[in-house]
Design a protein around this motif. Structure first.
Motif, PDB file in Angstrom:
ATOM      1  N   UNK A  55      27.400  60.351 -22.339  1.00 53.78           N
ATOM      2  CA  UNK A  55      27.747  61.701 -22.792  1.00 53.78           C
ATOM      3  C   UNK A  55      29.149  62.099 -22.348  1.00 53.78           C
ATOM      4  N   UNK A  56      29.576  61.594 -21.200  1.00 54.91           N
ATOM      5  CA  UNK A  56      30.855  61.992 -20.607  1.00 54.91           C
ATOM      6  C   UNK A  56      32.052  61.573 -21.465  1.00 54.91           C
ATOM      7  N   UNK A  57      32.052  60.331 -21.925  1.00 54.96           N
ATOM      8  CA  UNK A  57      33.205  59.807 -22.667  1.00 54.96           C
ATOM      9  C   UNK A  57      33.500  60.638 -23.911  1.00 54.96           C
ATOM     10  N   UNK A  58      32.526  60.882 -24.794  1.00 57.40           N
ATOM     11  CA  UNK A  58      32.842  61.711 -25.973  1.00 57.40           C
ATOM     12  C   UNK A  58      33.194  63.154 -25.624  1.00 57.40           C
ATOM     13  N   UNK A  59      32.647  63.686 -24.511  1.00 54.69           N
ATOM     14  CA  UNK A  59      33.012  65.052 -24.110  1.00 54.69           C
ATOM     15  C   UNK A  59      34.499  65.150 -23.796  1.00 54.69           C
ATOM     16  N   UNK A  60      35.007  64.169 -23.052  1.00 56.25           N
ATOM     17  CA  UNK A  60      36.431  64.192 -22.705  1.00 56.25           C
ATOM     18  C   UNK A  60      37.280  63.984 -23.950  1.00 56.25           C
ATOM     19  N   UNK A  61      36.850  63.056 -24.822  1.00 62.63           N
ATOM     20  CA  UNK A  61      37.604  62.824 -26.053  1.00 62.63           C
ATOM     21  C   UNK A  61      37.646  64.080 -26.921  1.00 62.63           C
ATOM     22  N   UNK A  62      36.546  64.811 -26.956  1.00 60.96           N
ATOM     23  CA  UNK A  62      36.501  66.057 -27.712  1.00 60.96           C
ATOM     24  C   UNK A  62      37.417  67.105 -27.097  1.00 60.96           C
ATOM     25  N   UNK A  63      37.394  67.199 -25.768  1.00 59.29           N
ATOM     26  CA  UNK A  63      38.278  68.146 -25.078  1.00 59.29           C
ATOM     27  C   UNK A  63      39.739  67.779 -25.307  1.00 59.29           C
ATOM     28  N   UNK A  64      40.030  66.481 -25.303  1.00 54.99           N
ATOM     29  CA  UNK A  64      41.392  66.013 -25.563  1.00 54.99           C
ATOM     30  C   UNK A  64      41.832  66.378 -26.980  1.00 54.99           C
TER      31      UNK A  64
END
Length: 336
Positions: A322-331
């Motif tokens: 879940x963490x990886x796509x969350x950061x990519x979305x925030x980016x």
């Protein structure tokens, strides 16, 4: 599950591969092909798609980018290493299939390719054989074409192989049925590992208006060669920009560094924003150089580099997945 839309898209793809007349999807249906007809049987959208496929002009909307090179394509594709294979998905936050990976890599360079693998096998110019292939060329397999990849050189390619797998580098395991060259064959200056995977926004201060600690993200990013927007995105997901945050596991501060990790990074006080951001930037810079992939670098930030090596990709931990796509979305929200 693929869902109704995915099934309709797959039917349309198979029909195109077999040279059959496409059927119109259900009214209002949307999908990955972008050729849904809204005019009923014999509608102009479906007819145009069929005509393009029949005349070999599936890539007619493609723009040849005279400044992009094959190595640029390879670097763009490597950003998605570790992304799960999901049939019918063009969203890297959810997953990619083989032709979506190819389309996405070229799209990141401003080059438009058709969506489906058999259409991509007609894009650009033909290359006679693998001996003449160069990095960035599209490799297509089987007849009718049902799989595509991007050539890396030295008999290696990057592909999204199959359900249950992820984007990875493989040997070219069989003779391609088509090899296509889309970009110019100009020499490319060497790039270091970090520049190959970081967002292109690391020029000047970037646009971080309204983001807490923006100056610190810019300073640390420039110091360690990491996009300030990436640092801000990580901080957003890790702590919500709270410098006093403490996790249940004991991670501390703006960048949520474990005490032992902080010591190894030379951070004496994880609750000090400047020290925390410098430590996070240093860690991300290491991860990007080691894994040469943004998703894998983020996975290593969350779960540790050892876990990424052990599983050969993003570890199967629910938190990390879940963490990886969350950061990519925030980016992405920051324009990175």
């Amino acid at each position: 599950m693929i869902g109704v839309t995915g099934v309709l898209n797959r039917i349309q793809e198979l029909q195109g591969q077999l040279g059959l007349t496409p059927v119109n999807p259900a009214p209002g249906a949307t999908g990955t092909t972008g050729t849904v007809s809204t005019t009923g049987p014999g509608g102009t959208s479906t007819f145009a798609s069929a005509l393009a496929s029949a005349t070999g002009q599936a890539g007619a909307g493609m723009r040849l980018n005279s400044q992009a090179t094959g190595q640029n394509v390879v670097d763009a594709a490597k950003k998605y290493l570790g992304t799960p294979y999901v049939f019918g998905s063009t969203d890297p936050d959810k997953g990619l299939d083989c032709s979506a990976l190819v389309q996405r890599a070229y799209s990141d360079l401003g080059i438009k390719l058709p969506r489906l693998s058999h259409q991509q096998a007609k894009a650009g110019e033909p290359v006679a054989n693998l001996a003449q292939a160069k990095p960035g060329d599209i490799l297509a397999f089987d007849s009718p074409v049902d799989h595509v990849a991007i050539y890396l050189g030295d008999n290696k390619m990057i592909a999204a192989p199959k359900p249950g797998d992820h984007v990875k580098i493989q040997s070219v395991y069989e003779k391609p049925t088509h090899i296509r060259r889309v970009v110019s064959d100009l020499p490319v200056a060497p790039q270091n590992a970090v520049s190959a995977v970081r967002p292109a926004s690391l020029q000047g201060t970037g646009s971080l208006a309204g983001v807490p600690y923006a100056d610190l993200f810019v300073q640390a990013g420039n110091r360690y060669g990491v996009s300030p927007k990436l640092l801000a995105a990580v901080a957003k997901v890790e702590s919500g920009y709270d410098p006093k945050a403490v996790s249940k596991a004991g991670a501390q501060g703006l960048m949520q560094l474990m005490p032992s990790t902080a010591r190894g990074l030379g951070v004496k006080d994880s609750f000090d924003p400047a020290q925390a951001i410098n430590g996070g930037a240093k860690l991300l810079s290491r991860n990007l150089r080691e894994f040469k992939s943004l998703p894998l670098a983020l996975a290593a930030y969350n779960a540790g580099g050892g876990a990424v090596h052990r599983y050969g990709g993003i570890p199967p931990f629910s938190e990390t997945q879940a963490y990886v796509p969350k950061v990519q979305k925030a980016l992405a929200a920051l324009g990175g």
